[in-house]
Design a protein around this motif. Structure first.
Motif, PDB file in Angstrom:
ATOM      1  N   ASP A 118     -25.540  21.090  -2.728  1.00 24.41           N
ATOM      2  CA  ASP A 118     -25.648  21.878  -3.767  1.00 24.41           C
ATOM      3  C   ASP A 118     -26.028  20.547  -3.944  1.00 24.41           C
ATOM      4  O   ASP A 118     -25.617  19.459  -4.045  1.00 24.41           O
ATOM      5  N   THR A 119     -26.620  20.721  -6.311  1.00 23.87           N
ATOM      6  CA  THR A 119     -26.593  20.416  -6.753  1.00 23.87           C
ATOM      7  C   THR A 119     -26.346  20.015  -8.147  1.00 23.87           C
ATOM      8  O   THR A 119     -26.266  21.515  -8.371  1.00 23.87           O
ATOM      9  N   GLU A 120     -25.595  19.418  -8.802  1.00 25.67           N
ATOM     10  CA  GLU A 120     -25.828  19.893 -10.321  1.00 25.67           C
ATOM     11  C   GLU A 120     -25.822  18.812 -10.702  1.00 25.67           C
ATOM     12  O   GLU A 120     -25.092  17.805 -11.048  1.00 25.67           O
ATOM     13  N   LEU A 174     -24.666  15.338  -5.971  1.00 23.40           N
ATOM     14  CA  LEU A 174     -24.645  16.547  -5.838  1.00 23.40           C
ATOM     15  C   LEU A 174     -24.165  16.025  -4.501  1.00 23.40           C
ATOM     16  O   LEU A 174     -22.577  15.066  -4.099  1.00 23.40           O
ATOM     17  N   ARG A 232     -36.890  13.590   1.802  1.00 29.02           N
ATOM     18  CA  ARG A 232     -36.673  15.584   1.191  1.00 29.02           C
ATOM     19  C   ARG A 232     -37.882  15.957   3.021  1.00 29.02           C
ATOM     20  O   ARG A 232     -39.155  15.101   3.446  1.00 29.02           O
ATOM     21  N   ARG A 263     -26.865   9.994  -8.416  1.00 27.86           N
ATOM     22  CA  ARG A 263     -28.385  10.220  -8.090  1.00 27.86           C
ATOM     23  C   ARG A 263     -28.089   8.025  -9.391  1.00 27.86           C
ATOM     24  O   ARG A 263     -27.450   8.043 -10.028  1.00 27.86           O
ATOM     25  N   GLY A 301     -34.856  11.922  -7.296  1.00 29.17           N
ATOM     26  CA  GLY A 301     -35.258  13.301  -7.933  1.00 29.17           C
ATOM     27  C   GLY A 301     -36.278  13.877  -8.000  1.00 29.17           C
ATOM     28  O   GLY A 301     -37.170  13.337  -8.586  1.00 29.17           O
ATOM     29  N   PRO A 302     -36.404  14.868  -7.951  1.00 29.08           N
ATOM     30  CA  PRO A 302     -34.641  15.365  -7.926  1.00 29.08           C
ATOM     31  C   PRO A 302     -34.579  16.154  -7.098  1.00 29.08           C
ATOM     32  O   PRO A 302     -35.650  15.551  -6.148  1.00 29.08           O
ATOM     33  N   PHE A 303     -33.578  16.424  -6.677  1.00 33.33           N
ATOM     34  CA  PHE A 303     -32.751  16.463  -5.619  1.00 33.33           C
ATOM     35  C   PHE A 303     -33.300  18.014  -5.575  1.00 33.33           C
ATOM     36  O   PHE A 303     -31.752  18.401  -6.558  1.00 33.33           O
ATOM     37  N   GLN A 304     -33.043  19.167  -3.912  1.00 28.98           N
ATOM     38  CA  GLN A 304     -32.511  19.903  -4.133  1.00 28.98           C
ATOM     39  C   GLN A 304     -32.083  20.752  -2.112  1.00 28.98           C
ATOM     40  O   GLN A 304     -31.684  18.961  -1.742  1.00 28.98           O
ATOM     41  N   PRO A 305     -30.851  21.780  -2.386  1.00 30.28           N
ATOM     42  CA  PRO A 305     -30.276  21.826  -1.372  1.00 30.28           C
ATOM     43  C   PRO A 305     -31.442  21.802   0.339  1.00 30.28           C
ATOM     44  O   PRO A 305     -32.590  22.688  -0.507  1.00 30.28           O
ATOM     45  N   ASP A 312     -32.448  19.009   2.066  1.00 24.87           N
ATOM     46  CA  ASP A 312     -32.868  17.501   1.091  1.00 24.87           C
ATOM     47  C   ASP A 312     -31.978  16.890   2.450  1.00 24.87           C
ATOM     48  O   ASP A 312     -30.806  16.953   2.459  1.00 24.87           O
TER      49      ASP A 312
END
Length: 84
Positions: free
Chosen positions: A5-7, A11, A31, A68, A72-76, A78
């Protein structure tokens, strides 16, 4: 481990005290890349590019939260890996 999850710049990923993580630990975020598919539709994923670094903020038994540091950006999906 994988990002689940990321917000914004925080993360959550699937590793925690069970693998020895402690707050302050630095980690790479990578990634993954799908390079091939198997005859039954399986996807074979390989390590891709390092897209940033994070620092562990909170550690639970099997999950952790990190902020962070750069990239990024990071995503589910990764990958999270130790800084070497």
């Amino acid at each position: 481990s994988f990002v689940v999850d990321t917000e914004e710049d925080i993360l959550t990923f699937g590793a925690g005290a069970d693998v020895g993580l402690v707050p302050g630990t630095g980690l790479f975020v990578i990634r993954p890349v799908v390079r091939s598919k198997g005859p039954l539709g399986q996807r074979f994923m390989f390590s891709g590019d390092n897209i940033g670094t994070i620092r562990v903020l909170e550690v639970g038994p099997g999950t952790s939260r990190a902020g962070r540091v750069e990239g990024g950006p990071f995503q589910p999906g990764d990958w999270v890996a130790p800084v070497r």
